[in-house]
Design an enzyme around this catalytic site. Structure first.
Site, short mmCIF file in Angstrom:
data_model
loop_
_atom_site.label_atom_id
_atom_site.label_comp_id
_atom_site.label_asym_id
_atom_site.label_seq_id
_atom_site.Cartn_x
_atom_site.Cartn_y
_atom_site.Cartn_z
N TYR A 147 0.84 -1.20 0.00
CA TYR A 147 0.00 0.00 0.00
C TYR A 147 0.87 1.25 0.00
CZ TYR A 147 -3.23 3.53 1.89
OH TYR A 147 -3.96 4.67 2.11
N TRP B 233 -5.01 1.16 10.61
CA TRP B 233 -5.23 1.18 9.17
C TRP B 233 -5.06 -0.22 8.58
CZ3 TRP B 233 -7.89 3.47 5.83
CH2 TRP B 233 -7.64 3.32 4.46
N GLU C 166 -11.53 6.05 5.74
CA GLU C 166 -10.89 6.82 6.81
C GLU C 166 -11.84 6.96 8.00
OE1 GLU C 166 -7.87 7.62 7.13
OE2 GLU C 166 -7.04 7.51 5.11
#
Length: 202
Positions: free
Chosen positions: A26, A56, A48
């Protein structure tokens, strides 16, 4: 480069992106690259919000399930969700089952459609791009909010969006290239094409 980790491939990354293969991929290919399309921004805005209070990595591992559950984050389809869809989502173990965040995603889809009459979500988000971007040499120097993220949060709330606080919006701005908070010395610093290594606009 004390906060950077040089991998076996010789590339320097921050610790959060240096070990987990999913986070490393990522970081190397997506984080901080410009996103200017409505669906892409709506997806990242939604993820988010779901990330709030979680790691995350958790959200990234669940992203395929999120995309399946939310019709690939097509705002027109999500905007039409009703009680049956909410029940379906709250029963889906593949995503984060948080009633407030599910409701916010549907609310934000409708707000995204409403924004089309006023330039659209991409125009609003990118209108908050600063003239300069941070130049952090350590993780401690990476800000978690900015005047621009505060302003973006306020602009979105005024237009009916939910779960769009300044910290969450700063994370969004980092993720989609509005700012570049890659550490100086990272192999990704300046690679978005929008920012020079010294923090000025390209």
């Amino acid at each position: 480069m004390s906060d950077l980790v040089v991998g076996e491939d010789g590339l320097a990354r921050p610790p959060w992106a240096s070990t987990d293969p999913l986070l490393r991929a990522y970081y190397d290919t997506e984080w901080g690259m410009p996103v200017r399309d409505e669906r892409g921004l709506f997806e990242r805005l939604s993820l988010e919000a779901f990330q709030s209070g979680l790691s995350w990595a958790t959200i990234l591992r669940k992203r395929p399930a999120f995309r399946a559950a939310f019709d690939d984050f097509d705002p027109e389809r999500v905007a039409r969700y009703g009680d049956a869809d909410v029940a379906r989502l709250m029963a889906d173990a593949g995503i984060v089952r948080n009633a407030r965040k599910v409701a916010a995603t549907i609310t934000n889809a409708r707000a995204t459609l409403d924004l089309r009459a006023d330039g659209g979500l991409p125009e609003l988000v990118w209108s908050h791009q600063p003239e300069t971007t941070p130049v952090p040499t350590s993780q401690a120097e990476v800000p978690t909010t900015s005047p621009q993220s505060v302003a973006l949060a306020g602009s979105l709330r005024a237009r009916g969006f939910a779960f769009v606080g300044p910290t969450t919006m700063h994370a969004l701005m980092e993720a989609v290239g509005v700012v570049d908070t890659h550490l100086v010395g990272s192999h990704r610093r300046g690679t978005s094409g929008l920012w020079r290594e010294d923090g000025s606009r390209a």
